[in-house]
Design a protein around this motif. Structure first.
Motif, PDB file in Angstrom:
ATOM      1  N   ALA A 193     -14.864  -4.603  16.584  1.00 22.31           N
ATOM      2  CA  ALA A 193     -14.118  -3.747  15.667  1.00 22.31           C
ATOM      3  C   ALA A 193     -13.500  -2.623  16.478  1.00 22.31           C
ATOM      4  O   ALA A 193     -14.030  -2.210  17.509  1.00 22.31           O
ATOM      5  CB  ALA A 193     -15.038  -3.178  14.586  1.00 22.31           C
ATOM      6  N   GLY A 194     -12.383  -2.132  15.996  1.00 22.83           N
ATOM      7  CA  GLY A 194     -11.708  -1.058  16.711  1.00 22.83           C
ATOM      8  C   GLY A 194     -10.898  -1.582  17.881  1.00 22.83           C
ATOM      9  O   GLY A 194     -10.477  -2.735  17.912  1.00 22.83           O
TER      10      GLY A 194
ATOM     11  N   VAL B 240     -10.988  -0.097  10.559  1.00 18.99           N
ATOM     12  CA  VAL B 240     -10.388  -1.102  11.428  1.00 18.99           C
ATOM     13  C   VAL B 240     -10.739  -2.513  10.977  1.00 18.99           C
ATOM     14  O   VAL B 240     -11.691  -2.731  10.224  1.00 18.99           O
ATOM     15  CB  VAL B 240     -10.850  -0.911  12.893  1.00 18.99           C
ATOM     16  N   VAL B 241      -9.957  -3.474  11.463  1.00 17.15           N
ATOM     17  CA  VAL B 241     -10.187  -4.876  11.171  1.00 17.15           C
ATOM     18  C   VAL B 241     -11.289  -5.397  12.089  1.00 17.15           C
ATOM     19  O   VAL B 241     -11.268  -5.162  13.295  1.00 17.15           O
ATOM     20  CB  VAL B 241      -8.905  -5.704  11.402  1.00 17.15           C
ATOM     21  N   GLU B 242     -12.260  -6.098  11.524  1.00 17.92           N
ATOM     22  CA  GLU B 242     -13.270  -6.764  12.340  1.00 17.92           C
ATOM     23  C   GLU B 242     -12.724  -8.108  12.808  1.00 17.92           C
ATOM     24  O   GLU B 242     -12.158  -8.860  12.019  1.00 17.92           O
ATOM     25  CB  GLU B 242     -14.564  -6.973  11.554  1.00 17.92           C
ATOM     26  N   ARG B 243     -12.907  -8.384  14.082  1.00 14.97           N
ATOM     27  CA  ARG B 243     -12.485  -9.657  14.631  1.00 14.97           C
ATOM     28  C   ARG B 243     -13.663 -10.260  15.387  1.00 14.97           C
ATOM     29  O   ARG B 243     -14.684  -9.596  15.606  1.00 14.97           O
ATOM     30  CB  ARG B 243     -11.295  -9.463  15.582  1.00 14.97           C
TER      31      ARG B 243
ATOM     32  N   ASP C 212       0.845  -1.197   0.000  1.00  6.99           N
ATOM     33  CA  ASP C 212       0.000   0.000   0.000  1.00  6.99           C
ATOM     34  C   ASP C 212       0.877   1.243   0.000  1.00  6.99           C
ATOM     35  O   ASP C 212       1.937   1.269   0.637  1.00  6.99           O
ATOM     36  CB  ASP C 212      -0.906   0.023   1.236  1.00  6.99           C
ATOM     37  N   SER C 213       0.428   2.292  -0.677  1.00  4.88           N
ATOM     38  CA  SER C 213       1.162   3.554  -0.666  1.00  4.88           C
ATOM     39  C   SER C 213       0.967   4.266   0.661  1.00  4.88           C
ATOM     40  O   SER C 213       0.080   3.914   1.458  1.00  4.88           O
ATOM     41  CB  SER C 213       0.673   4.455  -1.810  1.00  4.88           C
ATOM     42  N   LEU C 214       1.790   5.267   0.905  1.00  3.32           N
ATOM     43  CA  LEU C 214       1.665   6.043   2.135  1.00  3.32           C
ATOM     44  C   LEU C 214       0.275   6.662   2.230  1.00  3.32           C
ATOM     45  O   LEU C 214      -0.352   6.652   3.300  1.00  3.32           O
ATOM     46  CB  LEU C 214       2.737   7.131   2.175  1.00  3.32           C
ATOM     47  N   GLN C 215      -0.226   7.192   1.098  1.00  3.93           N
ATOM     48  CA  GLN C 215      -1.555   7.800   1.116  1.00  3.93           C
ATOM     49  C   GLN C 215      -2.631   6.772   1.460  1.00  3.93           C
ATOM     50  O   GLN C 215      -3.584   7.075   2.196  1.00  3.93           O
ATOM     51  CB  GLN C 215      -1.868   8.433  -0.245  1.00  3.93           C
ATOM     52  N   GLU C 216      -2.501   5.551   0.956  1.00  2.08           N
ATOM     53  CA  GLU C 216      -3.489   4.512   1.247  1.00  2.08           C
ATOM     54  C   GLU C 216      -3.450   4.105   2.721  1.00  2.08           C
ATOM     55  O   GLU C 216      -4.491   3.930   3.362  1.00  2.08           O
ATOM     56  CB  GLU C 216      -3.235   3.295   0.353  1.00  2.08           C
ATOM     57  N   ILE C 217      -2.243   3.956   3.245  1.00  6.24           N
ATOM     58  CA  ILE C 217      -2.104   3.585   4.659  1.00  6.24           C
ATOM     59  C   ILE C 217      -2.650   4.688   5.555  1.00  6.24           C
ATOM     60  O   ILE C 217      -3.421   4.437   6.499  1.00  6.24           O
ATOM     61  CB  ILE C 217      -0.626   3.291   4.988  1.00  6.24           C
ATOM     62  N   ALA C 218      -2.265   5.930   5.266  1.00  4.80           N
ATOM     63  CA  ALA C 218      -2.735   7.053   6.072  1.00  4.80           C
ATOM     64  C   ALA C 218      -4.252   7.192   5.975  1.00  4.80           C
ATOM     65  O   ALA C 218      -4.935   7.433   6.981  1.00  4.80           O
ATOM     66  CB  ALA C 218      -2.049   8.343   5.614  1.00  4.80           C
ATOM     67  N   GLY C 219      -4.796   7.029   4.782  1.00  4.70           N
ATOM     68  CA  GLY C 219      -6.237   7.135   4.599  1.00  4.70           C
ATOM     69  C   GLY C 219      -6.997   6.071   5.360  1.00  4.70           C
ATOM     70  O   GLY C 219      -8.086   6.323   5.897  1.00  4.70           O
ATOM     71  N   THR C 220      -6.432   4.881   5.426  1.00  2.00           N
ATOM     72  CA  THR C 220      -7.071   3.790   6.161  1.00  2.00           C
ATOM     73  C   THR C 220      -7.176   4.120   7.644  1.00  2.00           C
ATOM     74  O   THR C 220      -8.219   3.925   8.272  1.00  2.00           O
ATOM     75  CB  THR C 220      -6.275   2.482   5.972  1.00  2.00           C
ATOM     76  N   ILE C 221      -6.084   4.637   8.217  1.00  2.00           N
ATOM     77  CA  ILE C 221      -6.079   4.949   9.656  1.00  2.00           C
ATOM     78  C   ILE C 221      -6.881   6.210   9.931  1.00  2.00           C
ATOM     79  O   ILE C 221      -7.575   6.310  10.945  1.00  2.00           O
ATOM     80  CB  ILE C 221      -4.631   5.074  10.171  1.00  2.00           C
ATOM     81  N   TRP C 222      -6.798   7.181   9.021  1.00  2.00           N
ATOM     82  CA  TRP C 222      -7.561   8.421   9.192  1.00  2.00           C
ATOM     83  C   TRP C 222      -9.069   8.120   9.153  1.00  2.00           C
ATOM     84  O   TRP C 222      -9.850   8.669   9.915  1.00  2.00           O
ATOM     85  CB  TRP C 222      -7.209   9.405   8.085  1.00  2.00           C
TER      86      TRP C 222
END
Length: 368
Positions: free
Chosen positions: A190-191, A125-128, A111-121
């Protein structure tokens, strides 16, 4: 220097300026392209140290943007902390009310930096999920959560000793722990996953499933709310075959009514922190070990539940079957022999003992 010479010099600089700006812009664009590109892209063979698999990362609440960036860089998910901070400032200008979200994320070096940052922003989150079987004790749950990597056993045990009566006013007064009130089920989370968050989920589910059952039968039951859950937990641990639950509940109800000790093995197991097996049944010394939970010694119910009962055990304990049974003994295949009198019970015990002895002897002869 003449005026003409000065003009010529400034004219030369003016001609050079666009080329300089273009060069700086190209260098800046080149750096940003490198800094924000996927880490895995640096290896054309694709054989990154993580094989491009997703990496699970936990962002604790209150983490700063720089702390998150440092973690990502340490894990090899981004190349440049400077690029990360620049992206954060730009995103903050674009979305003044937003921020990075705490939680567990699945991120990849591809993943690019923008994709990683966008995911966290965006808080993607991962559902478990986690599953608590009927009849588990708090101690068994604690071991499970630690084994699954959610949090430590000690953290969970400590959290279960905090009784949130302000949030759940239906919890009985004076509870030393939440044994019996953490409803067994499968949960999606989640979260951020903490001992308190999963406890809240299980208490919410108990309120949703169990409270209505008690409210509907409260007028006719002789048991208090705590007594009902405690009895249900013993029935849950005794019952292996679903069809026998009403009979087991009936035996305990009659014994309580007649003032006979329950004599329930699971209460002794709970007191000693053990689990008997066919090869290692409870010993006489263990059965005679003093404890408030030992229902061979103490009349009535133990002070708290011993496990988490499911719906079926809760229902049959509130309205047990009407039988004449006062005893039952395990056959060690999951079923029991139910008896009305002590003589019948002792005969059943002898028959089961003789049958096991004959089977053991037959097995020994076959082996030899």
């Amino acid at each position: 220097m003449t005026v003409a010479s000065r003009l010529s010099k400034w004219f030369f600089y003016l001609l050079l300026l666009p080329a300089t700006i273009a060069l700086c812009g190209w260098q800046g664009w080149s750096w940003w392209s490198w800094a924000s590109a996927p880490v895995a892209a640096s290896n054309p063979s694709g054989a990154s140290t993580r094989d491009n698999d997703a990496v699970q990362i936990r962002i604790p609440p209150g983490s700063t943007a720089e702390e998150i960036g440092e973690t990502l860089k340490d894990l090899g998910l981004i190349r440049s902390l400077t690029a990360w901070n620049l992206w954060t400032r730009w995103q903050t200008l674009q979305d003044g009310n937003g921020s990075y979200q705490a939680g567990t994320y699945a991120l990849s070096p591809s993943d690019s930096l923008q994709e990683i940052a966008g995911t966290i922003w965006g808080g993607q989150v991962v559902e478990r999920s986690f599953t608590i079987p009927e009849g588990w004790s708090i101690r068994e749950m604690a071991a499970y959560f630690e084994e699954q990597g959610y949090f430590s056993s000690d953290e969970f045990m400590a959290a279960t000793q905090q009784i949130p009566r302000e949030q759940y006013p239906w919890l009985p007064d004076g509870l030393p722990h939440l044994e019996g009130f953490l409803y067994p089920d499968t949960y999606i989370v989640a979260g951020e996953v903490t001992p308190q968050s999963v406890i809240d989920q299980m208490l919410d589910r108990f309120a949703q499933v169990a409270l209505p059952i008690y409210e509907q039968g409260q007028a006719t039951t002789p048991y208090s709310f705590l007594e009902w859950v405690t009895l249900s937990s013993i029935v849950e641990r005794e019952a292996v075959v679903a069809e026998e639950r009403p009979l087991i509940a009936s035996v305990f109800a009659r014994r309580l009514e007649e003032g006979i000790t329950l004599g329930a093995d699971p209460t002794v197991e709970y007191a000693l922190g053990i689990r008997q097996t066919e090869d290692q049944p409870l010993t006489l010394n263990q059965v005679n070990t003093p404890s408030p939970y030992n229902t061979y010694i103490n009349p009535g119910l133990p002070p708290t539940p011993i496990a988490s009962p499911g719906r079926s055990s809760l229902e049959v304990s509130l309205n047990p079957a009407d039988t004449e049974y006062l005893y039952f003994v395990a056959r060690y295949d999951g079923t029991h022999v139910f008896s009305r009198t002590l003589a019948e019970h002792e005969a059943a015990q002898a028959a089961i003992h003789d049958g096991r002895a004959a089977q053991s002897e037959s097995t020994s002869e076959t082996t030899n």
